[in-house]
Enzyme design. Sequence first.
Site, PDB file in Angstrom:
ATOM      1  N   SER A   1     -34.567 -41.853  14.505  1.00  0.00           N
ATOM      2  CA  SER A   1     -35.693 -40.911  14.463  1.00  0.00           C
ATOM      3  C   SER A   1     -36.973 -41.599  13.994  1.00  0.00           C
ATOM      4  CB  SER A   1     -35.365 -39.739  13.522  1.00  0.00           C
ATOM      5  OG  SER A   1     -35.097 -40.221  12.213  1.00  0.00           O
TER       6      SER A   1
ATOM      7  N   THR B   1      -3.462  -5.384  -3.203  1.00  0.00           N
ATOM      8  CA  THR B   1      -4.075  -6.583  -2.617  1.00  0.00           C
ATOM      9  C   THR B   1      -3.486  -6.900  -1.246  1.00  0.00           C
ATOM     10  OG1 THR B   1      -2.533  -8.172  -3.569  1.00  0.00           O
ATOM     11  CG2 THR B   1      -4.396  -7.505  -4.946  1.00  0.00           C
ATOM     12  N   PRO B   2      -4.268  -7.590  -0.406  1.00  0.00           N
ATOM     13  CA  PRO B   2      -3.817  -7.869   0.956  1.00  0.00           C
ATOM     14  C   PRO B   2      -2.742  -8.951   1.016  1.00  0.00           C
ATOM     15  CG  PRO B   2      -6.014  -8.761   0.594  1.00  0.00           C
ATOM     16  CD  PRO B   2      -5.639  -8.054  -0.654  1.00  0.00           C
ATOM     17  N   GLY B   3      -1.870  -8.844   2.007  1.00  0.00           N
ATOM     18  CA  GLY B   3      -0.791  -9.799   2.164  1.00  0.00           C
ATOM     19  C   GLY B   3      -1.106 -10.966   3.083  1.00  0.00           C
TER      20      GLY B   3
ATOM     21  N   SER C   1       0.833  -1.197   0.000  1.00  0.00           N
ATOM     22  CA  SER C   1       0.000   0.000   0.000  1.00  0.00           C
ATOM     23  C   SER C   1       0.871   1.252   0.000  1.00  0.00           C
ATOM     24  CB  SER C   1      -0.929  -0.012   1.206  1.00  0.00           C
ATOM     25  OG  SER C   1      -1.676  -1.204   1.221  1.00  0.00           O
TER      26      SER C   1
ATOM     27  N   ASN D   1      11.891  -4.102  -1.588  1.00  0.00           N
ATOM     28  CA  ASN D   1      11.555  -2.854  -0.888  1.00  0.00           C
ATOM     29  C   ASN D   1      12.368  -2.718   0.409  1.00  0.00           C
ATOM     30  OD1 ASN D   1      10.186  -0.478  -0.357  1.00  0.00           O
ATOM     31  ND2 ASN D   1       8.464  -1.511   0.646  1.00  0.00           N
ATOM     32  N   LYS D   2      12.316  -1.517   0.948  1.00  0.00           N
ATOM     33  CA  LYS D   2      13.018  -1.178   2.194  1.00  0.00           C
ATOM     34  C   LYS D   2      14.518  -1.388   2.028  1.00  0.00           C
ATOM     35  CE  LYS D   2       8.874  -2.571   4.713  1.00  0.00           C
ATOM     36  NZ  LYS D   2       8.269  -3.058   5.948  1.00  0.00           N
TER      37      LYS D   2
ATOM     38  N   SER E   1     -28.653 -38.844   5.751  1.00  0.00           N
ATOM     39  CA  SER E   1     -28.330 -37.798   4.761  1.00  0.00           C
ATOM     40  C   SER E   1     -28.283 -36.406   5.401  1.00  0.00           C
ATOM     41  CB  SER E   1     -29.298 -37.832   3.577  1.00  0.00           C
ATOM     42  OG  SER E   1     -30.643 -37.886   3.996  1.00  0.00           O
TER      43      SER E   1
ATOM     44  N   LYS F   1     -37.129 -43.256  10.719  1.00  0.00           N
ATOM     45  CA  LYS F   1     -37.190 -43.272   9.254  1.00  0.00           C
ATOM     46  C   LYS F   1     -37.541 -44.656   8.707  1.00  0.00           C
ATOM     47  CE  LYS F   1     -32.874 -42.095   8.792  1.00  0.00           C
ATOM     48  NZ  LYS F   1     -32.521 -41.939  10.214  1.00  0.00           N
TER      49      LYS F   1
END
Lengths: 312, 624
Positions: free
Chosen positions: B462, B102-104, B29, B156-157, B532, B464
Amino acid sequence: MDTSASRTGVHQRKLPKQLRRLEAESIEIMREVIAEFKRPVMLYSIGKDSSVMLHLAIKAFHPAPLPFPLLHVDTTWKFREMIMFRDETVRRLGVDLLVHTNQEGLARGVGPIVSGSSVHTQVMKTEALKQALDLHGFDAAFGGARRDEEVSRAKERIFSFRSQGHVWDPRNQRPELWSLFNARIRPGESIRVFPLSNWTELDIWHYIMLEDISVVPLYFAKPRPVIRRDGTWIMVDDDRLPLAPGERPEMRFVRFRTLGCYPLTGAIDSGATTPEAILTETRSARASERQGRLIDGDETASMEKKKREGYF
Amino acid sequence: MDDTDHPVVESGKDLLRFLTCGSVDDGKSSLIGRLLHDSRLIFEDQLSALARDSVRHGTLGDQIDFALLVDGLEAEREQGITIDVAYRFFTTAKRSFIVADTPGHEQYTRNMATGASNADLAIVLIDARKGVLVQTRRHSLICSLLGLRHVVVAVNKIDLVSYQADTFDRIVVEYNAFASRLGFSSIMPIPISARYGDNITSRSEATPWYRGPVLLDYLETVDVETEALAKPFRFPVQWVNRPNADFRGYAGTLVSGTINTGDPVVVAGSGRTTSVKQLLAYEGPQTSAEAGDAVTITLEDDVDIGRGDLLAGPADRPEVSDQFAAHIIWMSDQKLMPGRSYLARIGTRTTPITVTGIKYRIDVNTGNHLAANTLGLNDIAFCNLATGAPVAFDPYDQNRKTGSFIMIDRLSNHTLGAGMIAFGLRRGTNIHWQATLIGKSERATQKRQRPAIIWLTGLSASGKSTIANMVERALHAGGYHTMLLDGDNLRHGLNRDLGFTEADRVENIRRVGEVAKLMTDAGLIVLCSFISPYRAEREMVRGLVADGEFIEVFVDTPIEECARRDPKGLYAKAKAGTIKNFTGFDAPYEIPQSPEIHLRTIGQQPEQLAEQLLRTLAELGIAG
C-alpha cells in the site's frame, strides 16, 4: 419519604433476610449504573414497582440526592389519580421529573379507544419512549419490570443491551455471569437496567408494607364506577370512555393489581384496603398479575414483540 | 401460595437458587413446569394460555406441554427448544426458590453458564433412555468450575424404561464414576418423570425400589450454606459518594465476611491501612454489616480510594498480582488469541487483560488435557493471564465474588469469556518495577523533542514503507532523533520464530509494540511500518504509551491497486494459492475507524503523502 441525612443514633434494620438480600441486590445494580454511565434516567410509570424502585434509588445514593432524573411517558390516558400521585411524589421527594408525550401521535388523534390497544401502545408508549430517550441522549434507563411478570421478561438480563434504534435481540443477549455486569456500549447504543428483576409481586407488597412506601390509592379497594367489558371491570375515569347504549357504570368495590392506561386496565373485585390485606389476597389469587392488562392478551408472544421494538 | 401462612411472618424462610441443566430434550423445562404446576403455582389464566399454546406449539399432541411455561421466546416456541435462561420464582412453606432453566444445546452454553454462575445447586437431568451424554458431562464440568457443590441427578423419563431399577442404577454408577473428580460435596440421584409427576412432589408407586427423597422435599431441606459470613471481609468499592466537601463515603456491597465500626481495614492494592469511621445505611449509621449488605463506608483517614479498589481486613488480605492462572470458559465465535488485549471486569475494576499462555484445553468428554493455541466457542481451558495493572483477588474456590472475572472485546464490547482464578503467579507477585533515575521526559528534553510512535498500517504494497522512509529522512534532516521499525526487517530477527497465523500476527505486533514503547522511553520518534491487520492489536499498542503519543496513520490503498503494484510478487503467489493467510486475500484487514491521519494514496505521489503526514505531525506538535 424523608431524604435528609440528619438522623442520628443507631437504627438497625428489621427487614426479613430475603427482602434484605433483594434490596441490597437492587441497590448494587443502581450504583453500578451511576458508576458506569454518563446519562442515566429512571423510567417512572407511577405504579407500585416504580414506587419501590424510587424508594430503593433514594436509599442507594443516600446521603447524596438522586443523581438522575425520572422520566414519565404520558399517554394522556392514565388514571387521574396516577397523575395526582406522580406530581405529589415529585414535590414531596424533591426529585427531577421529565414528562414526555408523543405530540405527533397526539396530533394524529391516536388513543386507546379510536386506535385500539396495540396501535396506541406502539405510538404513545413505545415510540414516545424512544423519542424521549433520543431527545435527552440517555445511555442507560432503569425500568421496574420483574421476571415473574411475564415469560419474555423471565428471559431478560438485568443489564439488557439495546442496539442503535433501541432494538432488543432476545436470541443474542450478552452472557451475564455473577454480578459482573458488562456496561460497555458504543455511541448510540444503550442499556435497559432492571433492578427489580428478581422481585416477585408478593415481595413488592411485603416491602411496601414493611417500609411504609406510598402507592397510588387505586391499588386499594373502594367503591368505583365501573363497567363490564371483555370479562373485566373497566373504570369510567373520565367522560372520554364511550358507553354503549344501555351500558351504565355501576359502583363496585374494586381495586387494581397493575396500572396502565385506564381504558386498557381491568380492575378486580376486592375488599383489600391495606397492604396486609393485599398480601393475603395475592397469596390466594388464582389469576396472574397481568391478567388485567388488555395489551398483553393479543397473542402470547406479544410482550416479546413490543419489547423488541423498544417497549419496556 | 399457602394461604394459611400469615403474610408478615415469613422472615425465617431462606432462599435456594438452583438451575436445571443437561442435554437437549432431557426435559429441563418440562420439569420446572411440572414443579410449578404440582406446587399449585400456576395461575388460571396462565394455564388456559398454556392449553392454547400446547395445541399450537406443543410436542405432546393433546396433552399440556409444561415446557411452554418457561420457553417464553417466540423462537423457542417455534423450534421447541430453549435458547436462553429463564428465571422462575416459587415459594413453598419451607423455602423460596429462584430457578434458572438453562438451554441444553451446546450452541447456547454461554446462557447455561449465565444461569449457573449465581446458583447454589444444579439439577442435572438425564434421559433414562439415553444415559450420560456429552452435554451431561459438559454441564457438570461447568457447574463444578463455577463452584457449585451440590448436584441432583434427575434421571428423567423413567416411565419410558418401564420404571426399571437397573437402568437407574446403571446411569447413577456411570455418572458417579465421571463426577468423582469434579469435587461435588453431594450428589443425589432421583428417578423421575416430569411428564407424569413421578417422585417430584410426591412419592411414585411405580418406583417402590427407590427409597430416597422426592425432588421437592430434597430441595426444601438440602443444606447449601456457603458460609460467606465466616470468610474474610471483602468490600469492592463500587462508587465514591461525595455529595459535598464534608462527606466522602465508599458505596459498595460486602461480598464476604463482616465488619464493625472501628475495625481496621486495608486498601488491598496500596497496602494503606485505616479504620472504619461509619457504616452508613439510609436508616442511619449501623454498628456492623455482613456479607450481602449494601452500605456506604466512611474511613478515619483521608486515603486515595476509588472505584475498583478492594477493602479487606489487615489480618487476612487478598493476593495482589498482575499475573495469575485461571480457568476460562470461552463464549464467542471470535477465537481467543493469546497475546491479544481484552478488557476484564474483576470485582468493580476494569483493566486490560491478556492470555499469556494456554496451559491446556479440557476435553469435556474425557476430562483429558489437550494442547491448544487458541480457544473457540464453548472451549474450557486453563490459562495464564496478565493484567494491565496489579489487581486484588482471591482464588475462586475460596471466594466466588473476588475470584471471578469476565473478558470483554475492546471494540464490539461483547462479553467473550468468563474466568475463575486458581492462583497468582509468583513471577507477577515478585517482579517489581525498577524505577530508573533518568526518566522518559529527561531523555526527550535532552533531544529537544516529543517522543511518539507513528504507526503506519495498511495492506501489503500500500506504500507504508516508502512513505515511512521519506518521513524519517525529512525528520532526520530536521534534527530529530528517530528510529524506523519495519515488519519485514523485524521478522529477520526478533520475530523470526513467528509465522502468519492470527495468533502469530498478534504476538508479532505485541513484540513490536513493546520495542516501540522502549524507544519512546528513550525519547525517540519511532516510525512503525506494519500491516497490523487487527484493530485490537493497534489499540493495544496505543494503550502502551501516554495519551497523544500514538499516531495511527492509515495508508489507504485499495486492494486492486496493491495487487497491481505487487512489487514483491506476493499477490500473485496468494492468487496461485502458494502462500496462505495473506491479508486482504484469505486473511482479514480491519480498517482503522478513527486514525489520526488518513492517507488516501490513489492519485497521489509518495512525496505528497509524506508532506501531508509531516504537516499533520507539525499540527500535533510532534515535529516541525
